[in-house]
Design an enzyme around this catalytic site. Structure first.
Site, short mmCIF file in Angstrom:
data_model
loop_
_atom_site.label_atom_id
_atom_site.label_comp_id
_atom_site.label_asym_id
_atom_site.label_seq_id
_atom_site.Cartn_x
_atom_site.Cartn_y
_atom_site.Cartn_z
N TYR A 30 0.82 -1.23 0.00
CA TYR A 30 0.00 0.00 0.00
C TYR A 30 0.84 1.27 0.00
CZ TYR A 30 -0.44 -0.17 5.32
OH TYR A 30 -0.26 -0.20 6.67
N GLU A 31 0.16 2.37 -0.28
CA GLU A 31 0.81 3.69 -0.41
C GLU A 31 1.86 3.68 -1.54
OE1 GLU A 31 -0.80 5.64 1.85
OE2 GLU A 31 -0.01 7.25 0.59
N GLY A 32 1.52 2.95 -2.62
CA GLY A 32 2.47 2.80 -3.74
C GLY A 32 3.32 1.57 -3.50
#
Lengths: 562, 562
Positions: free
Chosen positions: B428-430
């Site tokens: 997550y978050e890239g």
């Protein structure tokens, strides 16, 4: 997606890389011709894909439960076990005299990969029976063999291994379970055993425990351990399960994965047991079984890698996110980093399969020919197959989750189950650290003969190749050879300090060798995977060998916790 | 064992390695003196150890549930959230004008590490509020700031981020959620969002969603995305949560880990929203928040590594198995391979903490001085902090499980929870692949100035050192420098093909640099850890750089699935 057994890949490795036609040239395996083996793999694929694989998620979602002292499994899982038993898949390598099919380990290895990929938690049950069958074939007396082997081979009964106790895990010599002679040739077994896989269940009518225990006059350590067969129900003279034995399941473990496999704490309360093999020689008997089991666990790791890779390949070729630089590939499989992951997974999985099958073939050739060189090759490859197969099982499952992105973390996609299930395989049947110590310790005690022979095979592959790929393989193999000589000259604890990176380096070099053999002179996908491995993975060998040669001093000097 | 916040280690990095005294020399952070920061860390440690950490396992065993459209959490977890809110820990870096403490990100980074280690699934709730606070501080108008910031900072309300949709994950530009102007300055938001962490709950009285959506005249792709604040309950003029908004939780995800954090599918059905920032400039606003969030997620990974390492160190110094070669060490901590694992875990964790704190300090120095070089350093370090912090979070948890052996696979020991919880952080978050592409793409668009500056710092450390350790660092840094120049000269897709190994090589070199700085001239355990890293880990840099320079051609040529 549904599991597809990698039969064509297995055949390619058997016939094009390992030349397993050699099996049928021996007297022992003369029936194991290419046609026969090919047909068996097709049959196995059908049952594993169609009957076993659909139970994988059921087994995860509905773990076996302990009710009133008895372990109950979901009916779908029990039905899949019955299909395996009735298809004869448990005893395919067992002695035909007791109902087995007498097929080589090489075939067993392929079938067990498919069975484990289809449902690992269920597969553990027949896998443990197979281990017990092998131990009884080698060490039990004729009466025990006649009574137990047909039942284990047919799957009417199942087998377990009882080694571990709370204080005795990796240190098997610390076992405290006692065996008192009862004067009638049987023994009263008392003690607690933990981590007993499929220690109880309702998928078959009897559960036969092989238990390590100490006789009253036993020496301390591993030299005072004997092996006993302790059935849940004591067979009557006709071989029917009779009186309940004095043993019980205390509890089931709550594990991160393999939910479908009941892991039992077993209590033996003067249970009646029969000795298998000689007094105080239990470890030797156990080692027979454990060597095969180590390869088997390596195959478990491989199986999860292959199944997770299949899922990742399918997902990457379906999911669209962003524009890709490759004309005509609009899915995430067009992104360079996704391809890097998928190729890494492919190369690692192919390497592990070749190592496991080479190890299995060596077992067969050793048994069929009695040639000590095959035996030494088996001994060397076994810890590599176990540790590398299970390590890459974890790594490939891990990368599969990364390919899936957020979806991988959601249980419904099934990738998380691979990730959870496979994680115990680098731990059980001897941790991978212990495998590596076995490799640099016991397996180099031949003065390096077996290791050098295998290194020479790899070197010859490198020499045959032209261009930078050949150079990459030769360079890596030279580094491995030098590190092997370093190991042979080093103190044992310096070897141990570098054992894990050494084993990995050995496996990666083997991968370069096998993948080159696999690619042959062609230039299709197999050549591309081999080129990727030679270019991208072999540089790691140099780093690993540098780590392998660091020695123990730095580690021992560390003021831990200061 | 109970979690012990690593305050003394944090202080060592802050004062001896990063010289964070520089903060108090700026006008903006003049109150953030060494005494003040030390005292805050002590206070944070008390609440994280004593109040939050005891809820970690509860949150895992009793996931939040969706009942009649409302998410309910266990009362123990809600109480821990209230303690964090009432202690002021949510808003420690927020603007004092709205009730925050205005402390530097460097302190936030330390506090958030402790909070995440204590209970990551709970910590996500305040962490998301912090992200929303920052976004509103930078982009919302004064009315929205006045209404929302005090409530978010006090923890009376919480915040979420709504980016992802089923077809729009890594490709945020594919967002389809619509925003129709209602003519009164508000917008009607309609669409479905997935993976909304703490998207609903009962631990606070309102949930404020930041939602990416498209105006009717929006261009396709990321240039047509705007940002909206959409509260669960619409505040009345006095700021009390009033009318329920037209949004609902459709379902909760069944995740492999982070069970305590409700992950919602959210449906917006013409919900009233307020625009944050300019029309069509939502991505810019989101990026403000995402940069801080990326560091924050790196810290999450670090936190799990540190907590798992603590457990492994304690277990290894308690568990006895077999004889060890080290006089006086009778536990498994005496075995060379166990020490190798523990030292690897220690070195990786220390490296990640130094990278994260350096990144945080750079954020603060950039904000306090306006110096572009600090900004460029922040930009460069952010993807490294996120990817390396989360990768080693997984690796260290994995090794902790290996140290525990069979016990690690049993849920009751808690190691499995680290392993399960941390696994989403590289996604997550890239994803970490995207972080690496950001590093070799956008973060090298300055012509390499920031990267070369950091490399020169590392090179200076190597030059100062004598003997083979200095040579190891200098050699690794030279290789990294050469690879950086290769990247700068390469086509973008060739960079992407080597992005992940390049990022890893960069982080390992930074580790050598920081650990050497950390060891200083002393010869205690810090010197031993540094020596281990320089000898054992830096060889990997050469392999990683070789992989980084392979280019995309081989990857693109692969006939996938053939």
């Amino acid at each position: 997606m549904a599991y597809r057994a990698p039969v064509s890949e297995m055949r390619h490795v058997l016939w094009e890389v390992l030349h397993a036609e050699r099996l049928a040239e021996t007297g022992r395996f003369q029936d194991a011709t290419r046609d026969v083996i090919d047909a068996i793999l097709d049959e196995a694929a059908k049952v594993m894909e169609g009957v076993v694989a659909p139970t994988r998620r059921i087994a995860d979602l509905r773990p076996a439960v302990l009710e009133n002292g008895v372990v109950r499994t979901p009916p779908e899982v029990a039905a899949a076990f019955r299909a395996l038993a009735e298809g004869g898949w448990i005893g395919i390598a067992a002695d035909p005299d007791h109902g087995g099919m007498g097929l080589p380990s090489t075939v067993l290895c392929c079938v067990n990969e498919m069975m484990s990929a289809a449902n690992l938690s269920l597969a553990l049950c027949p896998l443990l029976s197979q281990g017990q069958i092998e131990a009884l074939e080698h060490h039990a007396d004729e009466r025990l063999q006649a009574l137990y082997l047909p039942k284990l081979i047919s799957g009417e009964w199942t087998g377990t291994m009882n080694l571990t106790e709370p204080q005795a895990g990796s240190d098997v010599g610390a076992v405290r379970t006692r065996a008192e002679p009862k004067g009638d040739g049987t023994y009263a077994i008392s003690g607690q055993k933990i981590y007993i896989t499929w220690g109880d269940h309702d998928v078959a009518e009897n559960v036969c425990h092989l238990v390590l225990a100490r006789l009253p006059d036993a020496a301390p350590g591993t030299k005072g351990i004997s092996l006993f067969l302790v059935p849940k129900f004591i067979p009557d003279d006709g071989g029917a399960p009779g009186e309940a034995n004095a043993l019980r399941v205390v509890s089931l473990e709550h594990k991160m994965g393999l939910h479908g496999s009941p892991t039992c704490v077993m209590e033996y309360e003067g249970a009646r047991g029969w000795m298998v093999g000689e007094p105080h020689r239990g470890m030797a008997a156990m080692f027979t079984m454990m060597n095969a089991a180590r390869l088997g666990v390596g195959v478990q790791g491989l199986s999860q890698a292959d199944a997770a890779l299949q899922e990742a390949l399918a997902y990457a070729q379906d999911r669209r996110q962003g524009r890709t630089p490759i004309q005509g590939v609009e899915t995430i499989a067009g992104h360079a980093d996704v391809r890097r992951m998928l190729l890494t997974m492919t190369a690692l999985t192919a390497t592990a399969r070749a190592i496991c099958l080479d190890c299995a073939l060596s077992i067969d050739m050793a048994a069929a020919t009695g040639d000590g060189a095959w035996g030494a090759r088996t001994a060397l490859l076994t810890p590599i197959a176990k540790a590398f197969g299970t390590d890459i099982g974890c790594e490939v499952s891990e990368m599969a989750m990364q390919v899936f992105g957020g979806m991988g973390f959601i249980e419904e996609t099934g990738i998380a189950q691979f990730y959870r299930d496979v994680r115990v395989t680098p731990i059980y049947e001897g941790t991978n650290g212990i495998q590596a110590m076995d490799l640099v310790g016991r397996k180099l005690m031949d003065g390096g003969t077996a290791a050098r022979a295998l290194i020479e095979e790899m070197r010859a592959t490198g020499v045959e190749m032209t261009g930078r790929f050949g150079g990459a393989l030769s360079g890596a193999v030279d580094e491995l050879a030098a590190t092997t000589e370093w190991m042979l000259a080093a103190e044992i604890n310096d070897r141990f300090a570098g054992a894990v990176p050494y084993l990995r380096a050995f496996a990666l070099c083997l991968g370069g060798h096998y993948l080159q053999q696999s690619a042959g002179t062609g230039d299709g996908p197999r050549r591309q995977v081999a080129a990727f491995h030679l270019t991208r993975m072999l540089p790691e060998v140099h780093a690993l060998c540098a780590q392998a040669r660091c020695g123990a001093e730095q580690l021992e000097a560390w003021e831990i916790g200061a």
